[in-house]
Design a protein around this motif. Sequence first.
Motif, PDB file in Angstrom:
ATOM      1  N   GLY A 183       9.282   5.702   2.098  1.00 28.81           N
ATOM      2  CA  GLY A 183      10.597   5.154   2.397  1.00 28.81           C
ATOM      3  C   GLY A 183      10.547   3.632   2.535  1.00 28.81           C
ATOM      4  O   GLY A 183      11.581   2.963   2.513  1.00 28.81           O
ATOM      5  N   ASP A 184       9.334   3.099   2.670  1.00 33.90           N
ATOM      6  CA  ASP A 184       9.144   1.665   2.911  1.00 33.90           C
ATOM      7  C   ASP A 184       8.879   0.938   1.582  1.00 33.90           C
ATOM      8  O   ASP A 184       7.826   1.131   0.969  1.00 33.90           O
ATOM      9  CB  ASP A 184       7.951   1.505   3.866  1.00 33.90           C
ATOM     10  N   PRO A 185       9.828   0.100   1.113  1.00 33.60           N
ATOM     11  CA  PRO A 185       9.627  -0.572  -0.177  1.00 33.60           C
ATOM     12  C   PRO A 185       8.411  -1.499  -0.184  1.00 33.60           C
ATOM     13  O   PRO A 185       7.809  -1.711  -1.234  1.00 33.60           O
ATOM     14  CB  PRO A 185      10.922  -1.358  -0.386  1.00 33.60           C
ATOM     15  N   PHE A 186       8.023  -2.041   0.980  1.00 32.20           N
ATOM     16  CA  PHE A 186       6.823  -2.885   1.035  1.00 32.20           C
ATOM     17  C   PHE A 186       5.589  -2.063   0.676  1.00 32.20           C
ATOM     18  O   PHE A 186       4.696  -2.538  -0.013  1.00 32.20           O
ATOM     19  CB  PHE A 186       6.645  -3.494   2.439  1.00 32.20           C
ATOM     20  N   VAL A 187       5.537  -0.837   1.171  1.00 35.17           N
ATOM     21  CA  VAL A 187       4.413   0.049   0.860  1.00 35.17           C
ATOM     22  C   VAL A 187       4.396   0.359  -0.637  1.00 35.17           C
ATOM     23  O   VAL A 187       3.355   0.268  -1.291  1.00 35.17           O
ATOM     24  CB  VAL A 187       4.490   1.358   1.693  1.00 35.17           C
ATOM     25  N   ARG A 188       5.575   0.692  -1.192  1.00 29.95           N
ATOM     26  CA  ARG A 188       5.623   1.015  -2.623  1.00 29.95           C
ATOM     27  C   ARG A 188       5.185  -0.175  -3.476  1.00 29.95           C
ATOM     28  O   ARG A 188       4.412  -0.032  -4.424  1.00 29.95           O
ATOM     29  CB  ARG A 188       7.042   1.472  -3.001  1.00 29.95           C
ATOM     30  N   ILE A 189       5.686  -1.370  -3.118  1.00 27.55           N
ATOM     31  CA  ILE A 189       5.307  -2.556  -3.889  1.00 27.55           C
ATOM     32  C   ILE A 189       3.803  -2.816  -3.800  1.00 27.55           C
ATOM     33  O   ILE A 189       3.152  -3.128  -4.795  1.00 27.55           O
ATOM     34  CB  ILE A 189       6.092  -3.794  -3.364  1.00 27.55           C
ATOM     35  N   GLU A 190       3.241  -2.647  -2.622  1.00 28.98           N
ATOM     36  CA  GLU A 190       1.793  -2.896  -2.472  1.00 28.98           C
ATOM     37  C   GLU A 190       0.976  -1.889  -3.265  1.00 28.98           C
ATOM     38  O   GLU A 190      -0.057  -2.226  -3.850  1.00 28.98           O
ATOM     39  CB  GLU A 190       1.399  -2.832  -0.986  1.00 28.98           C
ATOM     40  N   LEU A 191       1.440  -0.633  -3.280  1.00 28.61           N
ATOM     41  CA  LEU A 191       0.753   0.398  -4.068  1.00 28.61           C
ATOM     42  C   LEU A 191       0.783   0.034  -5.551  1.00 28.61           C
ATOM     43  O   LEU A 191      -0.229   0.108  -6.252  1.00 28.61           O
ATOM     44  CB  LEU A 191       1.436   1.765  -3.864  1.00 28.61           C
ATOM     45  N   ILE A 192       1.952  -0.372  -6.038  1.00 26.07           N
ATOM     46  CA  ILE A 192       2.127  -0.705  -7.461  1.00 26.07           C
ATOM     47  C   ILE A 192       1.275  -1.913  -7.835  1.00 26.07           C
ATOM     48  O   ILE A 192       0.599  -1.934  -8.863  1.00 26.07           O
ATOM     49  CB  ILE A 192       3.620  -0.960  -7.761  1.00 26.07           C
ATOM     50  N   ARG A 193       1.305  -2.910  -6.958  1.00 29.44           N
ATOM     51  CA  ARG A 193       0.534  -4.124  -7.251  1.00 29.44           C
ATOM     52  C   ARG A 193      -0.952  -3.832  -7.309  1.00 29.44           C
ATOM     53  O   ARG A 193      -1.672  -4.340  -8.173  1.00 29.44           O
ATOM     54  CB  ARG A 193       0.795  -5.148  -6.140  1.00 29.44           C
ATOM     55  N   THR A 194      -1.419  -3.003  -6.384  1.00 34.70           N
ATOM     56  CA  THR A 194      -2.839  -2.652  -6.350  1.00 34.70           C
ATOM     57  C   THR A 194      -3.219  -1.888  -7.615  1.00 34.70           C
ATOM     58  O   THR A 194      -4.246  -2.168  -8.244  1.00 34.70           O
ATOM     59  CB  THR A 194      -3.136  -1.804  -5.102  1.00 34.70           C
ATOM     60  N   LEU A 195      -2.377  -0.943  -8.017  1.00 39.26           N
ATOM     61  CA  LEU A 195      -2.695  -0.143  -9.209  1.00 39.26           C
ATOM     62  C   LEU A 195      -2.649  -0.996 -10.481  1.00 39.26           C
ATOM     63  O   LEU A 195      -3.565  -0.928 -11.306  1.00 39.26           O
ATOM     64  CB  LEU A 195      -1.729   1.043  -9.325  1.00 39.26           C
ATOM     65  N   GLU A 229      -8.064   1.608  -1.426  1.00 37.54           N
ATOM     66  CA  GLU A 229      -7.075   0.629  -0.976  1.00 37.54           C
ATOM     67  C   GLU A 229      -5.686   1.270  -0.842  1.00 37.54           C
ATOM     68  O   GLU A 229      -4.965   1.024   0.131  1.00 37.54           O
ATOM     69  CB  GLU A 229      -7.022  -0.511  -2.000  1.00 37.54           C
ATOM     70  N   MET A 230      -5.332   2.102  -1.801  1.00 43.95           N
ATOM     71  CA  MET A 230      -4.004   2.719  -1.781  1.00 43.95           C
ATOM     72  C   MET A 230      -3.875   3.733  -0.633  1.00 43.95           C
ATOM     73  O   MET A 230      -2.805   3.869  -0.029  1.00 43.95           O
ATOM     74  CB  MET A 230      -3.685   3.338  -3.142  1.00 43.95           C
ATOM     75  N   GLY A 231      -4.973   4.401  -0.325  1.00 43.55           N
ATOM     76  CA  GLY A 231      -4.958   5.276   0.855  1.00 43.55           C
ATOM     77  C   GLY A 231      -4.728   4.469   2.120  1.00 43.55           C
ATOM     78  O   GLY A 231      -3.961   4.868   3.006  1.00 43.55           O
ATOM     79  N   ALA A 232      -5.381   3.290   2.186  1.00 43.25           N
ATOM     80  CA  ALA A 232      -5.238   2.411   3.362  1.00 43.25           C
ATOM     81  C   ALA A 232      -3.822   1.833   3.440  1.00 43.25           C
ATOM     82  O   ALA A 232      -3.253   1.699   4.529  1.00 43.25           O
ATOM     83  CB  ALA A 232      -6.277   1.294   3.296  1.00 43.25           C
ATOM     84  N   ILE A 233      -3.233   1.501   2.279  1.00 49.16           N
ATOM     85  CA  ILE A 233      -1.869   0.963   2.249  1.00 49.16           C
ATOM     86  C   ILE A 233      -0.880   2.020   2.761  1.00 49.16           C
ATOM     87  O   ILE A 233      -0.017   1.735   3.591  1.00 49.16           O
ATOM     88  CB  ILE A 233      -1.480   0.536   0.811  1.00 49.16           C
ATOM     89  N   LEU A 234      -1.042   3.252   2.262  1.00 44.60           N
ATOM     90  CA  LEU A 234      -0.177   4.358   2.716  1.00 44.60           C
ATOM     91  C   LEU A 234      -0.260   4.513   4.230  1.00 44.60           C
ATOM     92  O   LEU A 234       0.713   4.863   4.883  1.00 44.60           O
ATOM     93  CB  LEU A 234      -0.645   5.677   2.092  1.00 44.60           C
ATOM     94  N   GLY A 235      -1.464   4.260   4.768  1.00 45.18           N
ATOM     95  CA  GLY A 235      -1.690   4.415   6.208  1.00 45.18           C
ATOM     96  C   GLY A 235      -1.348   3.171   7.004  1.00 45.18           C
ATOM     97  O   GLY A 235      -1.647   3.110   8.188  1.00 45.18           O
ATOM     98  N   HIS A 236      -0.717   2.188   6.365  1.00 44.68           N
ATOM     99  CA  HIS A 236      -0.405   0.924   7.031  1.00 44.68           C
ATOM    100  C   HIS A 236      -1.624   0.359   7.748  1.00 44.68           C
ATOM    101  O   HIS A 236      -1.512  -0.216   8.838  1.00 44.68           O
ATOM    102  CB  HIS A 236       0.730   1.106   8.063  1.00 44.68           C
TER     103      HIS A 236
END
Lengths: 299, 299
Positions: free
Chosen positions: B137-149, B195-202
């Motif tokens: 639900g958090d667009p910051f999380v989605r953006i960080e996931l996309i950028r990392t990938l 990294e993406m697991g860590a991003i999901l976990g804030h």
Amino acid sequence: MTVTPGLLKPALKAIAEDIDHSFDLLLPIPGDPRDRLVEAMRYATIGGGKRIRPLLVCATAALFGVSREAAVRVGTAIEAVHVYSLIHDDLPCMDNDALRHGKPTLHVAFDEAAAVLAGDALHDFAFELLSDPATSGDPFVRIELIRTLATSSGMNGMCGGQMMDIVAETSSFDLPTVTRLQQLKTGALLGAAVEMGAILGHAPIEGRSHLRGYARDIGLAFQIADDLLDLEGDEAEAGKALRKDADQGKQTFLSLLGPERAREQARRLVEQAIELLASYGPEADLLRELARFIVERDH
Amino acid sequence: MTVTPGLLKPALKAIAEDIDHSFDLLLPIPGDPRDRLVEAMRYATIGGGKRIRPLLVCATAALFGVSREAAVRVGTAIEAVHVYSLIHDDLPCMDNDALRHGKPTLHVAFDEAAAVLAGDALHDFAFELLSDPATSGDPFVRIELIRTLATSSGMNGMCGGQMMDIVAETSSFDLPTVTRLQQLKTGALLGAAVEMGAILGHAPIEGRSHLRGYARDIGLAFQIADDLLDLEGDEAEAGKALRKDADQGKQTFLSLLGPERAREQARRLVEQAIELLASYGPEADLLRELARFIVERDH
């Protein structure tokens, strides 16, 4: 509404320069064993193409007062996706084209492996660019841009249309199916360009439906014009091989409607597209000229 | 620290089932002329592979109490990128492999055009999935996931490494260059999974550097183990052609270090990776077991 003539030519020149400059800046040669990859990416992106999609982003974004810099950046991302799709489409196992924008295609100038990889890397590059905070400080805007681009280029957009195009070589499609094919294959990304300009401009959702209609109509008109150019055009001016559809016996707007009705249909679509811009004043004149250019261009 | 044995086997089984289920759900056959594209995407994604990257996402996300559902969704996106890269890598113009996970590669089972397009569509699918609000639900999380990938798979990550790998066939790389090649080619995406697991976990940025170090170390260990399996492994168990590196005379960790020093180096990297998890309790035992599995696996 009469259209102020003469906006389009300088706009096409300016966007060509801005997009070339943008790729040049954003794709520096790393100076390590990846050089060949980036050289291939630069070969395919710099100095070619009409840059219709970036122009659509910029012309739409300008309606809402977006800075040129931000619009060019988003235009660069969508152009990267367009170019990657051309690279892969030109491969021997796909359309097997040796000429693009008047120069050898990437797999001819480099090799097939470099073409596959450069296409893939440009595909990522688009999402890297859009996810970067430099594109927009607002993460909601960045996410919406990314979602629009990914949806319009994947299985429910461009890639889906490309597969339908392959199936069309051995099937007999009717007019609604050919229309759907073209809406996915070229329409989706053209529509995304307009949508992304509107997203950058924080355009209200309800205001976007007319713009989306405009994009849908010029997308189809663009394809009909392409079919006509494939039949009647000059290979030297087009900078690519023509007469491929007829040679393959593929069903197109042209084979289904005949040249006269196809030309008439393209004109009608352009008029319809221009009517959809009725709520805008002279600030939308560039979009109006662009719509006319699409059916009147000779390459 | 001793590791509770027996976490890994059920975890590998569970992630294989969850990822198969996820692709099955998210890639329904549309029932139109795009069917062949989606059938090709399903052929390549469902029922094969160890799912190491999704497991890394899930095991890392679990450290921070992220729901299994969210982690599997992100794991599906990164696996889509991994699978697309294998499809393109197996093409005749790249590695020309006919066997993958014990079954014919996609271009053999379908054709080359379908393989190029299915790869491209899976590439988009990953970004579509991550940009969807259902992912977070958090667009910051989605953006960080996309950028990392995007960063880990493009010219500065996987694609860059693949080009270095092609250049390696005709150049003589030293150990630092081979290390850099492998860090890009396989390490970047494995690192992105953690990294993406860590991003999901804030997870706080400072807490991520140890996890990133863990990923870097197991990534290199993974590659050395792959080199050893390429030399000593059983083709039937591997489900793919082996002994290709030596046949091509390519510089690898193995050719540069010899099997004994390479094996020793892989073990040392795994110990180092496990030490980097020292601040975590038993909740990180799965990541510890996974690190050991990487050098001990026989396929």
